[in-house]
Write a protein that holds these residues in place. Structure first.
Motif, PDB file in Angstrom:
ATOM      1  N   PRO A 101       0.627  -1.187  -0.175  1.00 40.08           N
ATOM      2  CA  PRO A 101       0.074   0.097   0.108  1.00 40.08           C
ATOM      3  C   PRO A 101       0.717   1.034  -0.011  1.00 40.08           C
ATOM      4  O   PRO A 101       1.790   1.220   0.525  1.00 40.08           O
ATOM      5  N   ALA A 102       0.438   2.130  -0.907  1.00 37.73           N
ATOM      6  CA  ALA A 102       0.931   3.466  -0.961  1.00 37.73           C
ATOM      7  C   ALA A 102       2.683   3.411  -1.579  1.00 37.73           C
ATOM      8  O   ALA A 102       3.153   4.395  -1.865  1.00 37.73           O
ATOM      9  N   ILE A 103       2.865   2.257  -2.052  1.00 42.21           N
ATOM     10  CA  ILE A 103       4.258   2.079  -2.470  1.00 42.21           C
ATOM     11  C   ILE A 103       3.742   1.729  -4.082  1.00 42.21           C
ATOM     12  O   ILE A 103       4.203   2.562  -5.007  1.00 42.21           O
ATOM     13  N   ASN A 104       3.241   0.762  -4.521  1.00 40.83           N
ATOM     14  CA  ASN A 104       2.645   0.326  -5.703  1.00 40.83           C
ATOM     15  C   ASN A 104       1.536  -0.107  -5.727  1.00 40.83           C
ATOM     16  O   ASN A 104       1.008  -0.960  -6.736  1.00 40.83           O
ATOM     17  N   LEU A 105       0.645  -0.261  -4.619  1.00 36.34           N
ATOM     18  CA  LEU A 105      -0.860  -0.433  -4.755  1.00 36.34           C
ATOM     19  C   LEU A 105      -1.606   0.863  -4.096  1.00 36.34           C
ATOM     20  O   LEU A 105      -1.425   1.290  -2.913  1.00 36.34           O
ATOM     21  N   PHE A 106      -2.420   1.190  -4.855  1.00 41.96           N
ATOM     22  CA  PHE A 106      -3.188   2.414  -4.527  1.00 41.96           C
ATOM     23  C   PHE A 106      -4.778   2.055  -5.175  1.00 41.96           C
ATOM     24  O   PHE A 106      -5.164   2.444  -5.988  1.00 41.96           O
ATOM     25  N   THR A 107      -5.396   1.703  -3.896  1.00 44.19           N
ATOM     26  CA  THR A 107      -6.785   1.259  -4.258  1.00 44.19           C
ATOM     27  C   THR A 107      -7.754   2.385  -3.672  1.00 44.19           C
ATOM     28  O   THR A 107      -7.315   3.257  -2.801  1.00 44.19           O
ATOM     29  N   PRO A 108      -9.030   2.249  -4.198  1.00 45.36           N
ATOM     30  CA  PRO A 108      -9.945   3.290  -3.922  1.00 45.36           C
ATOM     31  C   PRO A 108     -10.204   3.089  -2.352  1.00 45.36           C
ATOM     32  O   PRO A 108     -10.084   2.194  -1.748  1.00 45.36           O
ATOM     33  N   ASP A 109     -10.861   4.096  -1.678  1.00 46.30           N
ATOM     34  CA  ASP A 109     -11.123   4.059  -0.196  1.00 46.30           C
ATOM     35  C   ASP A 109     -12.484   3.163  -0.074  1.00 46.30           C
ATOM     36  O   ASP A 109     -12.959   2.626  -1.020  1.00 46.30           O
ATOM     37  N   HIS A 110     -12.814   2.892   1.127  1.00 44.47           N
ATOM     38  CA  HIS A 110     -13.904   2.410   1.510  1.00 44.47           C
ATOM     39  C   HIS A 110     -13.896   0.518   1.323  1.00 44.47           C
ATOM     40  O   HIS A 110     -15.091   0.031   1.482  1.00 44.47           O
ATOM     41  N   TYR A 111     -12.931  -0.079   0.978  1.00 43.35           N
ATOM     42  CA  TYR A 111     -12.967  -1.627   0.821  1.00 43.35           C
ATOM     43  C   TYR A 111     -11.806  -1.859   1.601  1.00 43.35           C
ATOM     44  O   TYR A 111     -10.723  -1.536   1.580  1.00 43.35           O
ATOM     45  N   ALA A 112     -12.009  -3.060   2.462  1.00 39.58           N
ATOM     46  CA  ALA A 112     -10.965  -3.715   3.123  1.00 39.58           C
ATOM     47  C   ALA A 112     -10.326  -4.732   2.676  1.00 39.58           C
ATOM     48  O   ALA A 112      -9.528  -5.005   3.089  1.00 39.58           O
ATOM     49  N   MET A 113     -10.808  -5.363   1.462  1.00 37.40           N
ATOM     50  CA  MET A 113     -10.106  -6.493   1.036  1.00 37.40           C
ATOM     51  C   MET A 113     -10.119  -6.340  -0.498  1.00 37.40           C
ATOM     52  O   MET A 113     -10.649  -5.584  -1.079  1.00 37.40           O
TER      53      MET A 113
END
Length: 288
Positions: free
Chosen positions: A157-169
């Motif tokens: 996360p925040a290195i090479n993974l930038f997912t939208p908010d509101h999802y845990a998995m």
């Protein structure tokens, strides 16, 4: 009959005053259009509308090919945020123009002659796969063995993974399948010389259907891989996965399509994650 929901014009559905109101996936506003064009019966029988019949026949062929592509990437369709049918058909029109020998109305769709036209095709307009997974995904494909190998680096996360908010998995989904070339009536050797506006042409173009060169293509399943669910807050380890066709194509008139997507999950129980519909990111990674 038109029905209204909410503010005037905002939730209108149906026909009103000669206009049609409807919603389209991926578009927030209500779509309004005026019905037009010749009736179906006139298109089928009027000798002066022979070019419309030809265009309709070829459009039907592109629709069939597009449906097959969607079948191969079916595992990622729930991640699409717009209707991909139209854009796919537009790309296939470029492929159809490669048939310089056939008369308009029965040109083939030889995707294998220019498969790169669909490479990189995105199922998203908002969150593109490359904007979420910001490290290269390596792959190798082989027509000889019908196999594909995909290597995804560790995702942080925040290195090479930038997912939208509101999802845990989240998890990754890979698909590997075959898209055949399409021919009128399924025949590569189809020949025709029909004069515009004749009765035979009117009957003929009304019955054109596009098929692969061999019926065996109907029995080739798409190979799919779904990773485990991983917490968005922690990321995922590197993945190395190989997919191989269980049924090999009957001839060489096909394109291999490798697609990849990332989808998101909702924790509904300690041991159950439900995939969130119509969110995620996916693309056609490679063709061959």
């Amino acid at each position: 009959m038109a029905k209204m929901k909410g503010n005037p014009g905002d939730g209108l559905r149906g026909s009103l005053g000669g206009l049609s109101y409807y919603k389209m996936r991926g578009v927030e506003e209500t779509i309004v259009r005026e019905p037009g064009g010749a009736s179906k019966e006139k298109v089928e029988k009027d000798p002066n509308l022979h070019m419309i019949r030809r265009n309709n026949a070829e459009f039907s062929g592109r629709s069939t090919a597009g449906k097959w592509i969607r079948k191969v990437i079916q595992a990622q369709l729930p991640m699409a945020d717009y209707n991909i049918s139209g854009p796919l058909a537009s790309l296939l029109k470029v492929v159809q123009k490669l048939d310089s020998l056939g008369d308009k109305g029965k040109r083939t769709i030889p995707l294998s002659a220019n498969p790169l036209v669909i490479k990189g095709f995105s199922l998203n307009k908002k969150n593109l796969f490359d904007s979420v997974v910001r490290s290269p995904v390596d792959y190798a494909i082989s027509r000889e063995t019908g196999s594909a190998r995909v290597q995804v680096p560790a995702l942080t996360p925040a290195i090479n993974l930038f997912t939208p908010d509101h999802y845990a998995m989240f998890r990754l989904v890979i698909a590997w399948g075959v898209v055949p070339d399409f021919y009128p009536d399924g025949r590569k050797d189809q020949t025709y010389n029909i004069s515009p506006g004749t009765v035979p042409e009117m009957t003929f173009y009304d019955k054109i259907r596009y098929y692969p060169s061999h019926q065996a293509y109907d029995n080739i399943p798409t190979e799919e891989f779904r990773s485990d669910w991983y917490p968005v807050s922690k990321g995922a380890p590197a993945m190395d996965r190989e997919l191989t066709l269980r049924v090999f194509p009957p001839d060489t008139d096909f394109t291999l399509v490798l697609s990849i997507g990332i989808c998101y999950g909702i924790m509904e129980a300690a041991d159950y994650v439900r995939q969130a519909p119509y969110v995620g990111s996916a693309k056609i990674l490679a063709v061959g």
